[in-house]
Design a protein around this motif. Structure first.
Motif, PDB file in Angstrom:
ATOM      1  N   ARG A  20      -7.452  -0.152  -9.823  1.00  0.00           N
ATOM      2  CA  ARG A  20      -7.106   1.268  -9.929  1.00  0.00           C
ATOM      3  C   ARG A  20      -7.666   2.006  -8.724  1.00  0.00           C
ATOM      4  O   ARG A  20      -8.803   1.767  -8.307  1.00  0.00           O
ATOM      5  CB  ARG A  20      -7.718   1.866 -11.202  1.00  0.00           C
ATOM      6  N   TYR A  21      -6.823   2.856  -8.143  1.00  0.00           N
ATOM      7  CA  TYR A  21      -7.285   3.803  -7.128  1.00  0.00           C
ATOM      8  C   TYR A  21      -7.269   5.161  -7.814  1.00  0.00           C
ATOM      9  O   TYR A  21      -6.215   5.780  -7.900  1.00  0.00           O
ATOM     10  CB  TYR A  21      -6.326   3.867  -5.940  1.00  0.00           C
ATOM     11  N   GLY A  22      -8.385   5.603  -8.346  1.00  0.00           N
ATOM     12  CA  GLY A  22      -8.379   6.866  -9.102  1.00  0.00           C
ATOM     13  C   GLY A  22      -7.387   6.759 -10.251  1.00  0.00           C
ATOM     14  O   GLY A  22      -7.509   5.892 -11.108  1.00  0.00           O
ATOM     15  N   GLU A  81      -2.775   3.034 -10.945  1.00  0.00           N
ATOM     16  CA  GLU A  81      -3.056   1.650 -11.309  1.00  0.00           C
ATOM     17  C   GLU A  81      -2.140   0.763 -10.463  1.00  0.00           C
ATOM     18  O   GLU A  81      -0.966   0.574 -10.781  1.00  0.00           O
ATOM     19  CB  GLU A  81      -2.831   1.434 -12.802  1.00  0.00           C
ATOM     20  N   ALA A  82      -2.664   0.305  -9.336  1.00  0.00           N
ATOM     21  CA  ALA A  82      -1.840  -0.408  -8.349  1.00  0.00           C
ATOM     22  C   ALA A  82      -1.560  -1.837  -8.790  1.00  0.00           C
ATOM     23  O   ALA A  82      -0.496  -2.380  -8.523  1.00  0.00           O
ATOM     24  CB  ALA A  82      -2.545  -0.409  -6.993  1.00  0.00           C
ATOM     25  N   VAL A  83      -2.532  -2.470  -9.458  1.00  0.00           N
ATOM     26  CA  VAL A  83      -2.372  -3.848  -9.952  1.00  0.00           C
ATOM     27  C   VAL A  83      -2.793  -3.833 -11.408  1.00  0.00           C
ATOM     28  O   VAL A  83      -3.893  -3.396 -11.752  1.00  0.00           O
ATOM     29  CB  VAL A  83      -3.232  -4.827  -9.124  1.00  0.00           C
ATOM     30  N   PRO A 100       8.986  -5.179  -4.039  1.00  0.00           N
ATOM     31  CA  PRO A 100       9.356  -4.030  -3.204  1.00  0.00           C
ATOM     32  C   PRO A 100       8.110  -3.300  -2.690  1.00  0.00           C
ATOM     33  O   PRO A 100       6.997  -3.554  -3.152  1.00  0.00           O
ATOM     34  CB  PRO A 100      10.162  -3.145  -4.151  1.00  0.00           C
ATOM     35  N   ASN A 101       8.315  -2.404  -1.755  1.00  0.00           N
ATOM     36  CA  ASN A 101       7.185  -1.632  -1.227  1.00  0.00           C
ATOM     37  C   ASN A 101       6.503  -0.884  -2.364  1.00  0.00           C
ATOM     38  O   ASN A 101       7.166  -0.345  -3.247  1.00  0.00           O
ATOM     39  CB  ASN A 101       7.663  -0.638  -0.161  1.00  0.00           C
ATOM     40  N   GLY A 102       5.193  -0.896  -2.330  1.00  0.00           N
ATOM     41  CA  GLY A 102       4.434  -0.175  -3.358  1.00  0.00           C
ATOM     42  C   GLY A 102       4.176  -0.992  -4.608  1.00  0.00           C
ATOM     43  O   GLY A 102       3.548  -0.519  -5.552  1.00  0.00           O
ATOM     44  N   ALA A 103       4.634  -2.251  -4.631  1.00  0.00           N
ATOM     45  CA  ALA A 103       4.505  -3.076  -5.833  1.00  0.00           C
ATOM     46  C   ALA A 103       3.063  -3.489  -6.122  1.00  0.00           C
ATOM     47  O   ALA A 103       2.719  -3.817  -7.253  1.00  0.00           O
ATOM     48  CB  ALA A 103       5.375  -4.327  -5.701  1.00  0.00           C
ATOM     49  N   GLY A 104       2.238  -3.521  -5.062  1.00  0.00           N
ATOM     50  CA  GLY A 104       0.842  -3.945  -5.254  1.00  0.00           C
ATOM     51  C   GLY A 104       0.496  -5.227  -4.496  1.00  0.00           C
ATOM     52  O   GLY A 104      -0.552  -5.823  -4.731  1.00  0.00           O
ATOM     53  N   LYS A 105       1.356  -5.607  -3.564  1.00  0.00           N
ATOM     54  CA  LYS A 105       1.142  -6.873  -2.840  1.00  0.00           C
ATOM     55  C   LYS A 105      -0.110  -6.826  -1.957  1.00  0.00           C
ATOM     56  O   LYS A 105      -0.977  -7.688  -2.055  1.00  0.00           O
ATOM     57  CB  LYS A 105       2.374  -7.214  -1.971  1.00  0.00           C
ATOM     58  N   SER A 106      -0.168  -5.817  -1.088  1.00  0.00           N
ATOM     59  CA  SER A 106      -1.319  -5.745  -0.169  1.00  0.00           C
ATOM     60  C   SER A 106      -2.618  -5.593  -0.932  1.00  0.00           C
ATOM     61  O   SER A 106      -3.634  -6.187  -0.572  1.00  0.00           O
ATOM     62  CB  SER A 106      -1.186  -4.552   0.789  1.00  0.00           C
ATOM     63  N   THR A 107      -2.579  -4.790  -1.973  1.00  0.00           N
ATOM     64  CA  THR A 107      -3.784  -4.576  -2.787  1.00  0.00           C
ATOM     65  C   THR A 107      -4.263  -5.914  -3.351  1.00  0.00           C
ATOM     66  O   THR A 107      -5.455  -6.231  -3.302  1.00  0.00           O
ATOM     67  CB  THR A 107      -3.459  -3.583  -3.919  1.00  0.00           C
ATOM     68  N   THR A 108      -3.338  -6.718  -3.862  1.00  0.00           N
ATOM     69  CA  THR A 108      -3.709  -8.027  -4.418  1.00  0.00           C
ATOM     70  C   THR A 108      -4.270  -8.929  -3.326  1.00  0.00           C
ATOM     71  O   THR A 108      -5.327  -9.558  -3.509  1.00  0.00           O
ATOM     72  CB  THR A 108      -2.476  -8.686  -5.073  1.00  0.00           C
TER      73      THR A 108
HETATM   74  P1  ADP Z   1       2.712  -3.191  -1.390  1.00  0.00           P
HETATM   75  O1  ADP Z   1       1.809  -3.987  -0.520  1.00  0.00           O
HETATM   76  O2  ADP Z   1       3.420  -4.026  -2.420  1.00  0.00           O
HETATM   77  O3  ADP Z   1       3.663  -2.334  -0.616  1.00  0.00           O
HETATM   78  P2  ADP Z   1       0.306  -1.689  -2.060  1.00  0.00           P
HETATM   79  O4  ADP Z   1      -0.626  -2.691  -2.634  1.00  0.00           O
HETATM   80  O5  ADP Z   1       0.115  -1.279  -0.644  1.00  0.00           O
HETATM   81  O6  ADP Z   1       1.808  -2.202  -2.285  1.00  0.00           O
HETATM   82  O7  ADP Z   1       0.285  -0.376  -2.942  1.00  0.00           O
HETATM   83  C1  ADP Z   1       0.379  -0.405  -4.375  1.00  0.00           C
HETATM   84  C2  ADP Z   1       0.217   1.009  -4.923  1.00  0.00           C
HETATM   85  O8  ADP Z   1      -1.120   1.440  -4.702  1.00  0.00           O
HETATM   86  C3  ADP Z   1       1.106   2.049  -4.265  1.00  0.00           C
HETATM   87  O9  ADP Z   1       1.494   2.967  -5.266  1.00  0.00           O
HETATM   88  C4  ADP Z   1       0.195   2.690  -3.248  1.00  0.00           C
HETATM   89  O10 ADP Z   1       0.588   4.016  -3.005  1.00  0.00           O
HETATM   90  C5  ADP Z   1      -1.150   2.635  -3.943  1.00  0.00           C
HETATM   91  N1  ADP Z   1      -2.266   2.536  -2.986  1.00  0.00           N
HETATM   92  C6  ADP Z   1      -2.461   1.558  -2.073  1.00  0.00           C
HETATM   93  N2  ADP Z   1      -3.614   1.755  -1.388  1.00  0.00           N
HETATM   94  C7  ADP Z   1      -4.172   2.894  -1.885  1.00  0.00           C
HETATM   95  C8  ADP Z   1      -5.370   3.624  -1.607  1.00  0.00           C
HETATM   96  N3  ADP Z   1      -6.245   3.223  -0.675  1.00  0.00           N
HETATM   97  N4  ADP Z   1      -5.588   4.754  -2.325  1.00  0.00           N
HETATM   98  C9  ADP Z   1      -4.727   5.159  -3.281  1.00  0.00           C
HETATM   99  N5  ADP Z   1      -3.599   4.513  -3.593  1.00  0.00           N
HETATM  100  C10 ADP Z   1      -3.305   3.391  -2.917  1.00  0.00           C
END
Ligand code: ADP
Length: 241
Positions: free
Chosen positions: A13-15, A18-20, A38-46
């Motif tokens: 969770r970012y505040g 809930e990204a993942v 798709p973009n925003g799915a949570g890939k980079s976060t994971t």
């Molecule tokens: P992807 O890599 O699949 O495009 P991300 O993991 O970058 O997705 O992002 C997943 C979700 O988390 C998105 O809704 C994004 O806006 C949000 N998010 C990513 N990084 C942050 C951050 N540092 N602070 C707040 N929200 C974030």
């Protein structure tokens, strides 16, 4: 045998966001898995949580049997990570940059030169050794990004959108390069391009809005069981903002 990557009930969770949301999957030694969504799915976060660079909200990640939170050093020794934008120093030459990365990643001094030679050879950049990174094409920079991820001969390679921003020829070259690394390394790569996974990976883990919506071998996807179904599901629902 324990999987090389084991993810259990992972949450970020970012505040309020809930990204993942409670994802679990495992990757066996030697597999290439595509993390598709798709973009925003949570890939980079994971991906960033797998490397230990981003704290988990809850759940667990184990790399080669080591817990990312409790044993971050053991994990970092065993992974090579290529973020979406590889951290390259544009003024440095390819060779001096790779030597520098070898040093900061703890490759023993007497082995550094040989490791640099080997990764330059693997990534077909030996001719570029004396060039400044800033003067390379995007495709070559991406190879340098891969070379730096490989410098410590990691068990696990984590590649975040390795073909993003490349032209079609460069994309083919990077895909072939990634495929050539399979076997010796366990690889997870993220992408938002469905055919990329089919061409490069053994298995697809599909993520949408922070949840895993499919986890299938490419053979099963190719057999048509869920390829279209999943693709439509992904394209019909725009990613959460
Ligand atoms: P992807 O890599 O699949 O495009 P991300 O993991 O970058 O997705 O992002 C997943 C979700 O988390 C998105 O809704 C994004 O806006 C949000 N998010 C990513 N990084 C942050 C951050 N540092 N602070 C707040 N929200 C974030």
């Amino acid at each position: 045998m324990e999987p090389m990557i084991q993810v259990d009930h992972l949450v970020k969770r970012y505040g309020e966001v809930e990204a993942v949301r409670d994802i679990s999957f495992a990757v066996q030694k030697g597999e290439i898995v595509g993390f598709l969504g798709p973009n925003g799915a949570g890939k980079s976060t994971t991906m960033r949580m797998l490397t230990g660079y981003l704290p988990l909200t809850s759940g667990s990640v184990r790399i080669a049997g080591h817990d990312v939170q409790r044993e971050p050093r053991e994990v970092k020794k065993r992974i090579g990570y290529m973020p979406e934008v590889p951290p390259l120093y544009l003024d440095m030459t390819v060779g001096s940059f790779l030597l520098f990365v070898a040093r900061i990643k703890g490759v023993p001094a007497r082995e550094r030169r040989a490791r640099v030679e080997q990764v330059m050879h693997q990534c077909s950049i030996a001719d570029m050794e004396k060039r400044s990174i800033g003067k390379l094409s995007k495709g070559y920079r991406q190879r340098v990004g891969l070379a730096q991820a490989l410098i410590n001969d990691p068990d696990v390679l984590i590649l975040d959108e390795p073909t993003a921003g490349l032209d079609p020829q460069q994309i083919i070259e990077i895909r072939n390069l990634v495929k050539s690394l399979a076997g010796n390394h366990t690889i997870i790569l993220s992408t938002h391009i469905l055919p990329e996974v089919a061409m490069t990976c053994d298995r697809a883990v599909i993520i949408n809005r922070g949840r895993i919506v499919a986890d299938e071998t490419i053979a099963a996807l190719a057999a048509g069981r869920s390829l279209e179904e999943v693709f439509i599901q992904l394209t019909m629902q725009p990613a959460a903002a």
